[in-house]
Design a protein around this motif. Sequence first.
Motif, PDB file in Angstrom:
ATOM      1  N   LEU A  12     113.579 -43.667  17.306  1.00  7.78           N
ATOM      2  CA  LEU A  12     113.976 -42.567  18.188  1.00  7.78           C
ATOM      3  C   LEU A  12     113.668 -41.221  17.536  1.00  7.78           C
ATOM      4  O   LEU A  12     113.164 -40.304  18.190  1.00  7.78           O
ATOM      5  CB  LEU A  12     115.461 -42.672  18.543  1.00  7.78           C
ATOM      6  N   ILE A  13     113.959 -41.114  16.255  1.00  7.98           N
ATOM      7  CA  ILE A  13     113.666 -39.870  15.537  1.00  7.98           C
ATOM      8  C   ILE A  13     112.163 -39.593  15.560  1.00  7.98           C
ATOM      9  O   ILE A  13     111.724 -38.477  15.842  1.00  7.98           O
ATOM     10  CB  ILE A  13     114.187 -39.946  14.084  1.00  7.98           C
ATOM     11  N   ARG A  14     111.360 -40.610  15.298  1.00  8.07           N
ATOM     12  CA  ARG A  14     109.907 -40.434  15.308  1.00  8.07           C
ATOM     13  C   ARG A  14     109.399 -40.051  16.684  1.00  8.07           C
ATOM     14  O   ARG A  14     108.501 -39.213  16.794  1.00  8.07           O
ATOM     15  CB  ARG A  14     109.218 -41.702  14.811  1.00  8.07           C
ATOM     16  N   ARG A  15     109.926 -40.669  17.739  1.00  5.29           N
ATOM     17  CA  ARG A  15     109.499 -40.305  19.104  1.00  5.29           C
ATOM     18  C   ARG A  15     109.862 -38.851  19.405  1.00  5.29           C
ATOM     19  O   ARG A  15     109.077 -38.121  20.010  1.00  5.29           O
ATOM     20  CB  ARG A  15     110.129 -41.242  20.132  1.00  5.29           C
ATOM     21  N   GLN A  17     110.274 -36.401  17.188  1.00  2.00           N
ATOM     22  CA  GLN A  17     109.381 -35.551  16.402  1.00  2.00           C
ATOM     23  C   GLN A  17     108.000 -35.479  17.040  1.00  2.00           C
ATOM     24  O   GLN A  17     107.408 -34.397  17.140  1.00  2.00           O
ATOM     25  CB  GLN A  17     109.262 -36.083  14.974  1.00  2.00           C
ATOM     26  N   ALA A  18     107.480 -36.618  17.459  1.00  2.00           N
ATOM     27  CA  ALA A  18     106.148 -36.653  18.072  1.00  2.00           C
ATOM     28  C   ALA A  18     106.132 -35.837  19.360  1.00  2.00           C
ATOM     29  O   ALA A  18     105.169 -35.114  19.631  1.00  2.00           O
ATOM     30  CB  ALA A  18     105.734 -38.093  18.350  1.00  2.00           C
ATOM     31  N   LYS A  19     107.202 -35.931  20.128  1.00  2.00           N
ATOM     32  CA  LYS A  19     107.293 -35.149  21.376  1.00  2.00           C
ATOM     33  C   LYS A  19     107.268 -33.653  21.068  1.00  2.00           C
ATOM     34  O   LYS A  19     106.591 -32.877  21.745  1.00  2.00           O
ATOM     35  CB  LYS A  19     108.565 -35.528  22.137  1.00  2.00           C
ATOM     36  N   ALA A  20     107.972 -33.259  20.015  1.00  2.00           N
ATOM     37  CA  ALA A  20     107.988 -31.840  19.626  1.00  2.00           C
ATOM     38  C   ALA A  20     106.606 -31.383  19.185  1.00  2.00           C
ATOM     39  O   ALA A  20     106.150 -30.295  19.546  1.00  2.00           O
ATOM     40  CB  ALA A  20     109.014 -31.618  18.513  1.00  2.00           C
ATOM     41  N   VAL A  21     105.902 -32.214  18.415  1.00  2.00           N
ATOM     42  CA  VAL A  21     104.568 -31.856  17.946  1.00  2.00           C
ATOM     43  C   VAL A  21     103.596 -31.760  19.116  1.00  2.00           C
ATOM     44  O   VAL A  21     102.762 -30.857  19.172  1.00  2.00           O
ATOM     45  CB  VAL A  21     104.067 -32.863  16.883  1.00  2.00           C
ATOM     46  N   ARG A  22     103.707 -32.679  20.068  1.00  2.00           N
ATOM     47  CA  ARG A  22     102.816 -32.642  21.242  1.00  2.00           C
ATOM     48  C   ARG A  22     103.108 -31.445  22.156  1.00  2.00           C
ATOM     49  O   ARG A  22     102.256 -31.070  22.943  1.00  2.00           O
ATOM     50  CB  ARG A  22     102.986 -33.924  22.061  1.00  2.00           C
ATOM     51  N   SER A  23     104.292 -30.872  22.056  1.00  2.00           N
ATOM     52  CA  SER A  23     104.681 -29.813  22.987  1.00  2.00           C
ATOM     53  C   SER A  23     103.913 -28.519  22.784  1.00  2.00           C
ATOM     54  O   SER A  23     103.924 -27.647  23.648  1.00  2.00           O
ATOM     55  CB  SER A  23     106.186 -29.539  22.883  1.00  2.00           C
ATOM     56  N   GLN A  24     103.280 -28.376  21.649  1.00  3.42           N
ATOM     57  CA  GLN A  24     102.473 -27.168  21.427  1.00  3.42           C
ATOM     58  C   GLN A  24     101.204 -27.529  20.683  1.00  3.42           C
ATOM     59  O   GLN A  24     101.162 -28.503  19.950  1.00  3.42           O
ATOM     60  CB  GLN A  24     103.261 -26.114  20.667  1.00  3.42           C
ATOM     61  N   LEU A 147      98.313 -35.719  15.282  1.00  3.85           N
ATOM     62  CA  LEU A 147      99.466 -35.628  14.385  1.00  3.85           C
ATOM     63  C   LEU A 147     100.660 -36.403  14.950  1.00  3.85           C
ATOM     64  O   LEU A 147     101.372 -37.086  14.207  1.00  3.85           O
ATOM     65  CB  LEU A 147      99.844 -34.165  14.161  1.00  3.85           C
ATOM     66  N   ALA A 148     100.871 -36.294  16.250  1.00  3.23           N
ATOM     67  CA  ALA A 148     101.989 -36.995  16.891  1.00  3.23           C
ATOM     68  C   ALA A 148     101.825 -38.513  16.760  1.00  3.23           C
ATOM     69  O   ALA A 148     102.805 -39.230  16.515  1.00  3.23           O
ATOM     70  CB  ALA A 148     102.100 -36.592  18.357  1.00  3.23           C
ATOM     71  N   ARG A 149     100.615 -38.994  16.906  1.00  7.63           N
ATOM     72  CA  ARG A 149     100.378 -40.437  16.733  1.00  7.63           C
ATOM     73  C   ARG A 149     100.699 -40.880  15.315  1.00  7.63           C
ATOM     74  O   ARG A 149     101.244 -41.966  15.097  1.00  7.63           O
ATOM     75  CB  ARG A 149      98.933 -40.784  17.103  1.00  7.63           C
ATOM     76  N   ARG A 150     100.383 -40.044  14.344  1.00  3.47           N
ATOM     77  CA  ARG A 150     100.734 -40.378  12.947  1.00  3.47           C
ATOM     78  C   ARG A 150     102.235 -40.461  12.768  1.00  3.47           C
ATOM     79  O   ARG A 150     102.747 -41.321  12.072  1.00  3.47           O
ATOM     80  CB  ARG A 150     100.180 -39.321  11.995  1.00  3.47           C
ATOM     81  N   ILE A 151     102.949 -39.521  13.381  1.00  7.64           N
ATOM     82  CA  ILE A 151     104.414 -39.535  13.272  1.00  7.64           C
ATOM     83  C   ILE A 151     104.976 -40.806  13.884  1.00  7.64           C
ATOM     84  O   ILE A 151     105.823 -41.481  13.293  1.00  7.64           O
ATOM     85  CB  ILE A 151     105.019 -38.282  13.951  1.00  7.64           C
TER      86      ILE A 151
END
Length: 155
Positions: A12-15, A17-24, A147-151
């Motif tokens: 859940l934490i990784r998802r 984080q990935a969502k935040a990275v994808r947001s911008q 980057l999000a995929r890596r997270i």
Amino acid sequence: MNVEEAERSLALIRRTQAKAVRSQAWFPAWYAAGVGLFVTGVQFVTEPGTPVVVMMVTGLLLAAGMGALIALLVRTRTMTAHRSLVRANVMTLFMLWLALGIGLCLAVAFRLDAAEVAYARTYAGLVMTAFLLVTGPFVGRWMSAMLARRIESGS
């Protein structure tokens, strides 16, 4: 907390984080365009025939503008990816994109110079700036997705 709960929490934490990275986008398109305009300005002030006063005033304005551009980037960035996430594939993509923009600039400059167009390098710089402005949002989003995929993968 047992192992399964810990794994679910980590996922859940990784998802999140990935969502935040994808947001911008990894970098804002306006920044890339601003750097392109700075390069165009440098091209302009170094063109043969540019009056010394214009060179000096424009050079000072360019330096101040670049400083302001960097300050704006630093103030408006809400998050950045930790350098451990930025692997060779992300940097390779970024460097290839920059090389393509620079190559385009050089090709246009040489072509216009061969045709004896005044301020050929300046026009070439404007072409590069337009390229950075148009393609920057796509490249920045693609890099964020990588980057999000890596997270998400945890690697």
